[in-house]
Design an enzyme around this catalytic site. Structure first.
Site, PDB file in Angstrom:
ATOM      1  N   ARG A   1     -25.976  -2.034   6.653  1.00  0.00           N
ATOM      2  CA  ARG A   1     -25.645  -3.432   6.410  1.00  0.00           C
ATOM      3  C   ARG A   1     -25.941  -4.303   7.623  1.00  0.00           C
ATOM      4  O   ARG A   1     -25.833  -5.521   7.558  1.00  0.00           O
ATOM      5  CB  ARG A   1     -24.163  -3.529   6.042  1.00  0.00           C
ATOM      6  CG  ARG A   1     -23.786  -2.614   4.893  1.00  0.00           C
ATOM      7  CD  ARG A   1     -22.298  -2.507   4.695  1.00  0.00           C
ATOM      8  NE  ARG A   1     -21.719  -3.773   4.299  1.00  0.00           N
ATOM      9  CZ  ARG A   1     -20.536  -3.895   3.704  1.00  0.00           C
ATOM     10  NH1 ARG A   1     -19.839  -2.820   3.447  1.00  0.00           N
ATOM     11  NH2 ARG A   1     -20.059  -5.065   3.381  1.00  0.00           N
TER      12      ARG A   1
ATOM     13  N   LYS B   1       0.844  -1.180   0.000  1.00  0.00           N
ATOM     14  CA  LYS B   1       0.000   0.000   0.000  1.00  0.00           C
ATOM     15  C   LYS B   1       0.889   1.243   0.000  1.00  0.00           C
ATOM     16  O   LYS B   1       1.823   1.347   0.783  1.00  0.00           O
ATOM     17  CB  LYS B   1      -0.906  -0.012   1.239  1.00  0.00           C
ATOM     18  CG  LYS B   1      -2.109   0.905   1.148  1.00  0.00           C
ATOM     19  CD  LYS B   1      -3.094   0.645   2.278  1.00  0.00           C
ATOM     20  CE  LYS B   1      -4.347   1.483   2.097  1.00  0.00           C
ATOM     21  NZ  LYS B   1      -5.339   1.225   3.162  1.00  0.00           N
TER      22      LYS B   1
ATOM     23  N   GLU C   1     -19.965  -5.197   9.756  1.00  0.00           N
ATOM     24  CA  GLU C   1     -20.886  -4.399  10.556  1.00  0.00           C
ATOM     25  C   GLU C   1     -21.950  -5.255  11.243  1.00  0.00           C
ATOM     26  O   GLU C   1     -22.313  -5.007  12.402  1.00  0.00           O
ATOM     27  CB  GLU C   1     -21.551  -3.333   9.675  1.00  0.00           C
ATOM     28  CG  GLU C   1     -20.613  -2.252   9.190  1.00  0.00           C
ATOM     29  CD  GLU C   1     -19.768  -2.659   7.981  1.00  0.00           C
ATOM     30  OE1 GLU C   1     -18.867  -1.893   7.592  1.00  0.00           O
ATOM     31  OE2 GLU C   1     -20.019  -3.766   7.430  1.00  0.00           O
TER      32      GLU C   1
END
Length: 655
Positions: A405, A289, A377
């Site tokens: 969600r 990253k 979630e």
């Protein structure tokens, strides 16, 4: 190779078709230019830097090998898709990224035919791409390839595993690219592993493998029904030789990797080798990253979305807020630690957003009572319910748009059991540059119908602290919604006190019109009232604080005193505060006209908060305009100043 030579490649790539005209040997130069271009633009126009720098080689290889847009590339989340946008005709407008009326920070088919699917919430790429792949099979589009690109972080979401499970049970040729830049799902162990990666992705190996399979099938020694078992056996044999195993092979998905995600020529070769293979398959690539920009490589979290920065020195341009209010997030984080210090039962839960929501303060102070559960979630809410069932007091912090969600878990696991869970909805309301997929505008509407929930929103930081304390002592499901960014007060560290559920506050007296607001957007309403009062208007302002239970005393007062009631909320007007007021007036026989300010029945795009509030008529100027247009005439003012109005009823009609 000098910079002028490098510039000459990217500036002439207006589509992937232009990219495919280049020889493979030129792709490394394209990657170098693309990476530099992303850094150049994002240094002045903030966005998600680290993830897109890490996928530069993958992006170039994908568009080089696959004939997009006919072939579909489904990006997960979209933080990693900036290079994709640049290569697909948006290079010259890339500087408008995440700006009002500019291009989105996420893939969106309305923006480009190269964006195969909306990507804003994590973990949906495999399911969506699988649907596309199976649709291609049904439509006999046998030459169409479908690729899902998913990051290792998104692989923590349950939806990804539902997609994997279904991929192995339906005819499809889906290719999944796992972009692994952090979590070691399958480690590269020495020369034998590299050898197996090369041989198992080679065209010769797979041609022999397929021919053997066809001969065994023709000899009736195996069947299509047994093919999955043979694939599992093949995977097990490979795992035995490699002394390694991974979960994908357990789903009967052919697995290749891990491979170097920054070797563009090798990626092109491997993608070409496996693109025509039948059945679902997964290529696991290892990336860094922030690749190519050292500060971002060193600190991935800090450089995920760093804001403006000096591209030469790597110094971030961090605004200095001296003697200014803190963010709601930091107030939440500090208050949570304060409560945890008072009571060992207090715990914190977040789905992969500890820094964003400031749960990192609790993680530092009480690491055994702070939990980052990953992008999950639904699990976060049910996990919180489990803690509460055993006597803990969990503060479950989920961004409002992501809480969508976990709707079933809120109802089934928290509300039905009346568990003491404090749901903290961060980023409630319009969130700004992240746009349509991230606006937290639906929570009041989707939570209000659930029995047993208390739903509140603070006007300022002190009220946020008090609501957190109220939720702590409430002993039942409690919801607090608050926005992203700075609050209103410099001095917010008050002594904690209870705000009685179902009780609001009158902030300002008036006799011409009643304005009812909820949450920090009420501060825009306050400023609007200051504007119109100078013009002779008289507006009573009530801060409702609680959407549920709503303050009936305030509503009776408003219904009895005023012919005109204005509601203001930073959320959809369908089902929210305005709807609750309209319902109350109708059910109690009041005839007041109610006008609602909030998000209309449409999706709102991206831009900064001020621009979006102005767009929706929710800024002080917009609210002031509505007051001027909606306020009653002079005779109406006298009426409001007089005796209380008679409630509308059938008795009055008959008489």
């Amino acid at each position: 190779m000098n910079s002028n030579e490098q510039e000459q490649l990217l500036q002439f790539i207006d589509s992937p078709a232009d990219l495919r005209k280049l020889p493979v040997g030129k792709l490394e130069q394209v990657c170098s230019e693309l990476r530099r271009y992303i850094i150049d633009v994002l240094s002045e126009n903030p966005g998600h830097l680290g993830a897109s720098l890490g996928t530069v080689e993958l992006t170039v290889a994908l568009h080089y090998v696959f004939h997009t847009p006919y072939d579909r590339i489904v990006w997960d989340v979209g933080h990693q898709a900036y290079g994709h946008k640049i290569l697909t005709g948006r290079r010259d407008i890339f500087h408008t990224l995440r700006k009002f009326n500019g291009i989105s920070g996420f893939p969106n088919p309305d923006e480009s035919e190269y964006d195969a699917f909306v990507a804003g919430h994590a973990s949906n790429s495999i399911s969506a791409a699988l649907g596309m792949s199976i649709a291609s099979e049904i439509k006999r589009e046998t030459d169409r390839h479908v690729v899902a690109v998913i990051g290792d972080g998104a692989m923590t979401g349950g939806l990804a595993y539902e997609g994997l499970n279904n991929a192995s049970s339906n005819p499809n040729n889906l290719l999944i690219i796992l972009n692994d830049n952090d979590m070691a799902i399958d480690q590269n162990v020495g020369g034998l592993s590299k050898y197996l990666v090369n041989i198992t992705t080679s065209h010769t190996y797979n041609k022999i493998r397929f021919n053997v399979y066809r001969k065994l099938l023709k000899m009736n020694l195996i069947s299509e029904k047994l093919r999955g078992n043979i694939l599992r056996f093949n995977n097990s044999l490979k795992a035995l030789i490699n002394r390694n195993h991974n979960l994908f092979e357990g789903f009967s998905i052919r697995y290749f990797g891990p491979v170097d995600g920054h070797n563009v020529a090798d990626l092109v070769r491997k993608l070409n080798d496996i693109k025509h293979m039948k059945g679902p398959k997964l290529l696991h690539i290892k990336t860094t990253k922030g690749k190519g920009f050292r500060p971002a490589e060193i600190s991935a979290v800090e450089w995920h979305a760093p804001g403006k920065f000096n591209k030469e020195t790597g110094q971030r341009v961090i605004p200095q807020y001296l003697n200014e209010p803190q963010t709601y997030q930091d107030v939440f984080g500090h208050t949570l630690v304060e409560l945890a210090e008072k009571d060992s039962r207090v715990a914190g839960i977040t789905p992969a957003m500890p820094t964003g929501c400031s749960m990192n303060f609790l993680m530092k102070a009480f690491p055994d009572r702070a939990f980052d559960v990953g992008i999950a979630e639904g699990h976060a809410v049910t996990f919180a319910a489990g803690l509460a069932k055993e006597g803990l007091i969990p503060f479950c912090n989920v961004y409002s748009s992501f809480m969508q969600r976990a709707y079933d878990q809120i109802i089934h696991d928290v509300a039905i059991q009346k568990l003491h869970v404090i749901l903290c909805l961060d980023r409630a309301g319009l969130v700004g540059e992240d746009g349509v997929t991230h606006h937290g505008v639906f929570d009041m509407a989707y939570l209000r119908p659930i029995p047993g929930l208390t739903i509140a929103s603070p006007l300022n930081e002190i009220d946020l602290r008090n609501l957190m304390y109220t939720g702590y002592v409430h002993s039942a499901p409690f919801v607090i919604r608050y926005p992203r960014g700075k609050g209103e007060l410099k001095d917010w560290q008050n002594k904690l006190e209870i705000l009685p559920p179902g009780k609001g506050k009158k902030l300002h007296e008036g006799n011409q019109l009643a304005l009812l607001s909820i949450g920090p957007i009420g501060n825009e309403a306050k400023r609007a009232i200051e504007i119109v009062e100078k013009e002779g208007y008289s507006v009573a302002h009530y801060d409702m604080i609680y959407l549920k239970p709503i303050d009936n005393d305030i509503l009776f007062e408003a219904g009895e005193r005023f012919e005109h009631i204005l509601t203001v909320e930073n959320g959809v007007i369908t089902g929210g505060l305005g709807s609750a007021v309209v319902e109350f007036m109708a059910e109690n026989g009041f005839t007041a006209q109610v006008k609602r300010i909030g998000i209309k029945d449409e999706f709102v795009g991206h831009g900064n908060i001020a621009e979006l509030h102005r767009l929706c008529g929710m800024d002080a100027a917009g609210i002031a305009d509505t007051i001027r247009a909606f306020a009653p005439s002079a005779s109406g003012r006298k009426f409001a100043e007089g005796k209380k109005r008679t409630k509308f009823s059938f008795i009055n009609i008959l008489s």
